[in-house]
Design an enzyme around this catalytic site. Structure first.
Site, PDB file in Angstrom:
ATOM      1  N   GLY A  15       0.843  -1.209   0.000  1.00 32.79           N
ATOM      2  CA  GLY A  15       0.000   0.000   0.000  1.00 32.79           C
ATOM      3  C   GLY A  15       0.868   1.246   0.000  1.00 32.79           C
ATOM      4  O   GLY A  15       1.834   1.323   0.759  1.00 32.79           O
ATOM      5  N   ARG A  76       1.399  -5.418  -5.404  1.00 34.74           N
ATOM      6  CA  ARG A  76       1.564  -6.586  -4.527  1.00 34.74           C
ATOM      7  C   ARG A  76       1.795  -7.755  -5.472  1.00 34.74           C
ATOM      8  O   ARG A  76       0.879  -8.173  -6.169  1.00 34.74           O
ATOM      9  CB  ARG A  76       0.324  -6.789  -3.661  1.00 34.74           C
ATOM     10  CG  ARG A  76       0.130  -5.646  -2.677  1.00 34.74           C
ATOM     11  CD  ARG A  76      -0.971  -5.941  -1.683  1.00 34.74           C
ATOM     12  NE  ARG A  76      -0.977  -4.955  -0.604  1.00 34.74           N
ATOM     13  CZ  ARG A  76      -1.882  -3.992  -0.453  1.00 34.74           C
ATOM     14  NH1 ARG A  76      -2.876  -3.900  -1.298  1.00 34.74           N
ATOM     15  NH2 ARG A  76      -1.808  -3.156   0.540  1.00 34.74           N
ATOM     16  N   ASP A 107       5.188  -4.652   6.184  1.00 34.38           N
ATOM     17  CA  ASP A 107       5.508  -6.069   6.512  1.00 34.38           C
ATOM     18  C   ASP A 107       5.796  -6.959   5.317  1.00 34.38           C
ATOM     19  O   ASP A 107       6.784  -7.675   5.269  1.00 34.38           O
ATOM     20  CB  ASP A 107       4.263  -6.710   7.141  1.00 34.38           C
ATOM     21  CG  ASP A 107       4.232  -6.508   8.611  1.00 34.38           C
ATOM     22  OD1 ASP A 107       5.022  -5.670   9.059  1.00 34.38           O
ATOM     23  OD2 ASP A 107       3.424  -7.176   9.273  1.00 34.38           O
ATOM     24  N   THR A 130       3.977   3.005   5.480  1.00 35.41           N
ATOM     25  CA  THR A 130       2.563   2.612   5.545  1.00 35.41           C
ATOM     26  C   THR A 130       1.857   3.609   6.458  1.00 35.41           C
ATOM     27  O   THR A 130       2.442   4.038   7.454  1.00 35.41           O
ATOM     28  CB  THR A 130       2.345   1.183   6.095  1.00 35.41           C
ATOM     29  OG1 THR A 130       0.981   1.053   6.526  1.00 35.41           O
ATOM     30  CG2 THR A 130       3.228   0.871   7.293  1.00 35.41           C
ATOM     31  N   ASP A 132      -0.479   2.918   8.355  1.00 38.89           N
ATOM     32  CA  ASP A 132      -1.023   2.240   9.540  1.00 38.89           C
ATOM     33  C   ASP A 132      -0.147   2.330  10.785  1.00 38.89           C
ATOM     34  O   ASP A 132      -0.602   2.057  11.892  1.00 38.89           O
ATOM     35  CB  ASP A 132      -1.278   0.764   9.228  1.00 38.89           C
ATOM     36  CG  ASP A 132      -2.448   0.577   8.276  1.00 38.89           C
ATOM     37  OD1 ASP A 132      -3.240   1.525   8.133  1.00 38.89           O
ATOM     38  OD2 ASP A 132      -2.564  -0.504   7.684  1.00 38.89           O
ATOM     39  N   ASP A 134       2.077   0.352  11.813  1.00 41.08           N
ATOM     40  CA  ASP A 134       2.051  -0.928  12.534  1.00 41.08           C
ATOM     41  C   ASP A 134       3.341  -1.726  12.331  1.00 41.08           C
ATOM     42  O   ASP A 134       3.320  -2.945  12.245  1.00 41.08           O
ATOM     43  CB  ASP A 134       0.834  -1.760  12.077  1.00 41.08           C
ATOM     44  CG  ASP A 134       0.823  -1.988  10.577  1.00 41.08           C
ATOM     45  OD1 ASP A 134       1.627  -1.354   9.867  1.00 41.08           O
ATOM     46  OD2 ASP A 134       0.010  -2.806  10.122  1.00 41.08           O
ATOM     47  N   ARG A 176      -6.559  -2.038   9.260  1.00 44.03           N
ATOM     48  CA  ARG A 176      -7.133  -3.385   9.227  1.00 44.03           C
ATOM     49  C   ARG A 176      -6.754  -4.145  10.500  1.00 44.03           C
ATOM     50  O   ARG A 176      -7.550  -4.841  11.072  1.00 44.03           O
ATOM     51  CB  ARG A 176      -6.604  -4.099   7.976  1.00 44.03           C
ATOM     52  CG  ARG A 176      -7.416  -5.264   7.533  1.00 44.03           C
ATOM     53  CD  ARG A 176      -7.090  -5.716   6.148  1.00 44.03           C
ATOM     54  NE  ARG A 176      -5.747  -5.367   5.715  1.00 44.03           N
ATOM     55  CZ  ARG A 176      -5.358  -5.325   4.447  1.00 44.03           C
ATOM     56  NH1 ARG A 176      -6.229  -5.594   3.494  1.00 44.03           N
ATOM     57  NH2 ARG A 176      -4.123  -5.039   4.120  1.00 44.03           N
TER      58      ARG A 176
HETATM   59  O1  F6P Z   1      -1.999   1.004   3.759  1.00 43.08           O
HETATM   60  C1  F6P Z   1      -2.530   0.128   4.730  1.00 43.08           C
HETATM   61  C2  F6P Z   1      -3.977  -0.018   4.523  1.00 43.08           C
HETATM   62  O2  F6P Z   1      -4.396   1.285   4.461  1.00 43.08           O
HETATM   63  C3  F6P Z   1      -4.862  -0.746   5.510  1.00 43.08           C
HETATM   64  O3  F6P Z   1      -5.242  -0.040   6.651  1.00 43.08           O
HETATM   65  C4  F6P Z   1      -6.030  -1.116   4.648  1.00 43.08           C
HETATM   66  O4  F6P Z   1      -6.784  -2.144   5.156  1.00 43.08           O
HETATM   67  C5  F6P Z   1      -5.346  -1.501   3.376  1.00 43.08           C
HETATM   68  O5  F6P Z   1      -4.218  -0.664   3.300  1.00 43.08           O
HETATM   69  C6  F6P Z   1      -6.155  -1.433   2.166  1.00 43.08           C
HETATM   70  O6  F6P Z   1      -5.317  -1.437   1.055  1.00 43.08           O
HETATM   71  P1  F6P Z   1      -5.666  -1.920  -0.405  1.00 43.08           P
HETATM   72  O7  F6P Z   1      -6.936  -1.317  -0.764  1.00 43.08           O
HETATM   73  O8  F6P Z   1      -4.520  -1.413  -1.205  1.00 43.08           O
HETATM   74  O9  F6P Z   1      -5.713  -3.406  -0.354  1.00 43.08           O
END
Ligand code: F6P
Length: 328
Positions: A15, A76, A107, A130, A132, A134, A176
Site C-alpha cells: 500500500g 503486490r 511487513d 505505511t 497504519d 504498525d 485493518r
Molecule cells: O496502507 C494500509 C492499509 O491502508 C490498511 O489499513 C487497509 O486495510 C489496506 O491498506 C487497504 O489497502 P488496499 O486497498 O490497497 O488493499
C-alpha cells in the site's frame, strides 16, 4: 571487508503512503552524493521480475518531495512469492549490475526482501512506509503523520455538519489490524468513543457511553472506528444497532477510505523520509544488510528486518484513558 556497493536499486511495494516519494528522492540523492548509481525499480517486486528499471540521477527526483503516492508505482506481486519469480528477479538485478536494494513498504515488503536476501545473499535495507504505523522498531512509519492530519481535517468538517443537525456520526478510518490512526486521530478530532482492533470495547459500553453523553448535554457526537475493530459489527451494522437501541440518536456513517492514503506529505513525513533514506543508503555502504531503518526516541535507528516483521507494535493504552477523560 564489506563488498563495495556500486549500484543501488530502490522500489516501493504494498500500500502506498505519503512520504514515499520523499524517501525515493532521499535514496537517489544520497547515492549521488556518495557517487553510487541508483536504479528505480517500477511496481515493486513485480517490476524486479519484469526488469522494469530506470536509471535515476539527482535531477530525476526534482519536485517530488511534496507529492503523495509513489512515482515508482506500487504493486503486490504474487509471482515474487514463488521461487521461480524471485530467481527471475535476481537474474534481472545481476544483469543490470545492481548490487544492493532499498525496499520501501510494510511487513509484506520486508518479508519479500528478507527472503530474497536469504536465497541470494543480496544486501537489503528496508524503509517503513505505511499509513497504519504498525511496524515494530519505529515510532513512526512514513505516511502515518500525514494520514492523521488528513483524518483530523476531515472529521473537523464532519463535526460541522454533525453539530448543525444534532447527529451522531460513525467515521470509519483505515487500520485493518492496527488502531493507531483511529486512536490518535480520534483524540485529535475530539471523538466521543474510539473503536480499535486491539481492544473489544463491547456494544454495551458503547451504548452506555452514548447515553451518558446525551444526558450530559451533548447534542452531537463523533465515534471513530478502525476498519478492523474488534466489536464484531461493521460500521453500517453499528449504525443500525445504535439507532435500534437509542432511538433518540439520528446516526450517519462516513467511511473515509483511500483518501487517507493520498495527499501531500506533512513536513514531519518529508523530514523523516529524508533521514531514513540517508541512513538506508549509508548503512548499505557500510556493509550492513537485513535491517529496517526507523525512528526511535527521535533518533534514526536500525532494527533487524526479521524483528521488524515479527515484532508487534503496541498501542499506547494511556491514550485510551486520555480519550475517556476527554469525552467526559
Ligand atoms: O496502507 C494500509 C492499509 O491502508 C490498511 O489499513 C487497509 O486495510 C489496506 O491498506 C487497504 O489497502 P488496499 O486497498 O490497497 O488493499
Amino acid at each position: 571487508m564489506p563488498k563495495t556497493i556500486k549500484k543501488v536499486g530502490v522500489l516501493t511495494s504494498g500500500g502506498d503512503s505519503p512520504g514515499m516519494n520523499a524517501a525515493i528522492r532521499s535514496v537517489v540523492r544520497t547515492c549521488a552524493y556518495h557517487n553510487i548509481e541508483c536504479i528505480g525499480i517500477y511496481r515493486g517486486y513485480q517490476g524486479m521480475i519484469e526488469g522494469d528499471f530506470k536509471e535515476m540521477g539527482p535531477r530525476s527526483v526534482n519536485n517530488i518531495v511534496n507529492k503523495g503516492g509513489t512515482i515508482l508505482k506500487s504493486a503486490r506481486s504474487l509471482e515474487f512469492k514463488t521461487p521461480e519469480g524471485r530467481k527471475k528477479a535476481h537474474e534481472n538485478l545481476t544483469k543490470a549490475g545492481i548490487d544492493a536494494l532499498v525496499v520501501i513498504g510494510g511487513d509484506g515488503t520486508f518479508t519479500g526482501g528478507l527472503l530474497f536476501n536469504t536465497e541470494f545473499n543480496f544486501p537489503v535495507m528496508g524503509i517503513p512506509g505505511t499509513i497504519d504505523n504498525d511496524i515494530f522498531g519505529t515510532s513512526h512509519t512514513l505516511g502515518y503523520d500525514t494520514a492523521l492530519n488528513t483524518v483530523v481535517d476531515v472529521i473537523d468538517k464532519i463535526r460541522d455538519t454533525a453539530s448543525s443537525h444534532n447527529r451522531l456520526f460513525f467515521v470509519e478510518v483505515m487500520g485493518r489490524d492496527a488502531g493507531h490512526i483511529a486512536l490518535n486521530a480520534g483524540i485529535g478530532a475530539g471523538a466521543e468513543e474510539i473503536l480499535i482492533p486491539e481492544e473489544d470495547l463491547g456494544l454495551d459500553r458503547l451504548l452506555e457511553s452514548l447515553q451518558k453523553s446525551k444526558a450530559s448535554g451533548k447534542s452531537s457526537s463523533i465515534v471513530v472506528i478502525a476498519e478492523g475493530d474488534k466489536i464484531g459489527k461493521n460500521v453500517f451494522e453499528l449504525k443500525d444497532y445504535v439507532e435500534a437501541n437509542l432511538p433518540e440518536y439520528d446516526v450517519r456513517v462516513s467511511v473515509l477510505g483511500h483518501m487517507q492514503r493520498g495527499g501531500s506529505p506533512s513536513c514531519f513525513d518529508r523530514v523523516l523520509a529524508s533521514r531514513l533514506g540517508v541512513k538506508a543508503v549509508e548503512s548499505l555502504i557500510e556493509g550492513k544488510s537485513n535491517y529496517m531503518v526507523g525512528l526511535q526516541n527521535d533518533k534514526v535507528s536500525l532494527t533487524p528486518l526479521e524483528q521488524a516483521i515479527k515484532g508487534k507494535t503496541e498501542i499506547d493504552r494511556e491514550l485510551l484513558r486520555v480519550s475517556d477523560i476527554m469525552s467526559t
